[in-house]
Design an enzyme around this catalytic site. Sequence first.
Site, PDB file in Angstrom:
ATOM      1  N   GLY A 197       0.987  -1.012  -0.089  1.00 37.03           N
ATOM      2  CA  GLY A 197      -0.027   0.003  -0.067  1.00 37.03           C
ATOM      3  C   GLY A 197       0.784   1.219  -0.179  1.00 37.03           C
ATOM      4  N   GLY A 198       0.371   2.064   0.787  1.00 40.70           N
ATOM      5  CA  GLY A 198       1.135   3.519   0.674  1.00 40.70           C
ATOM      6  C   GLY A 198       2.544   3.424   1.332  1.00 40.70           C
ATOM      7  N   GLY A 207      25.548  11.703 -29.790  1.00 41.39           N
ATOM      8  CA  GLY A 207      25.007  12.349 -28.731  1.00 41.39           C
ATOM      9  C   GLY A 207      25.451  11.721 -27.477  1.00 41.39           C
ATOM     10  N   ALA A 208      25.773  10.314 -27.219  1.00 46.64           N
ATOM     11  CA  ALA A 208      26.140   9.907 -25.998  1.00 46.64           C
ATOM     12  C   ALA A 208      27.565  10.186 -25.564  1.00 46.64           C
ATOM     13  CB  ALA A 208      26.241   8.179 -26.094  1.00 46.64           C
TER      14      ALA A 208
END
Length: 514
Positions: A173-174, A408-409
């Site tokens: 859960g939370g 770009g790398a």
Amino acid sequence: MKLTGQDIIKELQERREQARLGGGSKRIDRQHAAGKLTARERIDVLLDPGSFEELDMFVVHRTREFGMDGNTIAGDGVITGSGRINGQLIYVFSQDFTVFGGSLSAAHASKIVKILKLAIQNGAPVIGLNDSGGARIQEGVDSLGGYADVFLQNALASGVVPQISVIMGPCAGGAVYSPAMTDFTFMVRGSSYMFVTGPDVVKTVTSEDVTAEELGGADTHTTRSSVADGAFDNDLEALAEIRRLVGFLPAHNAAPLPRLAVDDDPARTIPALDSLVPENANVPYDMRELIISLADHGDFFELQESFAKNILTGFVRMNGAPIGVVANQPMVLAGCLDIDSSLKAARFVRFCDAFNIPILTLVDVPGFMPGTSQEYGGIIKHGAKLLFAYAEATTPKVTLITRKAYGGAYDVMSSKHLRGDANYAWPTAEIAVMGAKGAVEILYRSELDDTQKIAAHTADYEARFANPFIAAERGFVDDVIIPNNSRYRIIQAFEKLRGKRQQNPTKKFGNIPL
Ligand code: HXC
């Protein structure tokens, strides 16, 4: 009748004994039968012997509903306090599954909040040992409020003190969101799980049949979701490894790094590195070997080892000082950058930068991973996270290009252009827009049928671009270094950077592409 003298001390001792029993011997036996240590035993293993000082041992819940009136157990399911790991002050909380299943009441939450506030104020790491059935069902909204109070402190502590979560039982859960907001989450195989909703709810909502282990066990979170940074076989191993991790971390964001006395020669040459990179650029090699050979005594604390294996992240020491390492791994997907590896590395770079831990980047990257699954998944946005993280990082940055640094790398991987402080390349480095084959296929498309011509163009491209010297001519790499001397050169660079001062423009915070 009011107690006095020895009687009052005796009562205190009895109350303490009672609190130490938690949910009682039967439930403790059940905990042991499940292969788990108790909350107190975990603290004893985690901290230096005799260093634990407990707070709020007598805190109880204030619930009246569901027969809880009078049903109180001192400590209310969480043991909190401070202690030391190798002398370093640590704040700790350890949920006690033997007390109301370690579930979180308002009082339980307020104990954790107190610990987090003290850690922020006094500048010390926080370690949370999680073993809990989630929100205290009898408390309803008070429990939800308690969780939110913890989440707030997690957010405020982030970037101020290191926060480490260890999941040693249920976390559902939370409850999962407090660990998720901390810097590192580790799990214990077979006895821990994390999920937002359990298998029964999953079955109702999506009709999927899944076990708790498949849904949120350690393997799932270390190999698929990357929610967890590592997993260990049992409680003892997990706690020993957390002690090891703490040794790499500063106490807070303005604290000096924990340096150890060195007995591994900083000038040690490593002859094996001269032949680490294979002659054929398409043949992989194990970048982990490079990390281990550079590190003091080969000690590498790896994070997210089983996730996005095309990039390696973790801590080493060099000349006694902690260093964060980010390294492309040519053994997996040729070391390319994809969504998962960008996310993994970006988060690690930001952690290092937040705590001024210097970063060593080892580069062998053929580029970003092409394809529809990557584009549809948002490689542009996720790749930008790593770019952004390196660009804004002001911590010392040393980069070594061992082989490919394409496209770009090349820019992303802590290049000179992103304020790399010392950028080195081995003679085997190839710094170019792309590999020779791809480049020739684009530049000489009309000649593709003529294999001889294409071979000549490819050889020409390789001769001109498949080396580090064009980048070196422009000062984009500071030096081309001999591989066997790498440890010495990297240590020298980091030592010179110990006094580094660099500030980004004043702002509230940058808008990293989340
Ligand atoms: C109160 C709880 C409890 C809870 C367990 N216990 N969970 N008490 N609140 N949430 C108690 C049990 O009554 C039992 O008490 C003891 O802890 C041990 O539980 P068992 O069920 O016997 O243990 P086990 O079989 O190992 O199962 C563990 C478990 C199960 C899987 C965690 O107890 C369970 O499903 N609990 C409920 C989980 C849950 O739904 N939590 C709420 C999630 S929602 P005795 O006296 O018999 O020892 C949530 C929202 C948070 O957390 C939102 C925040 C934003």
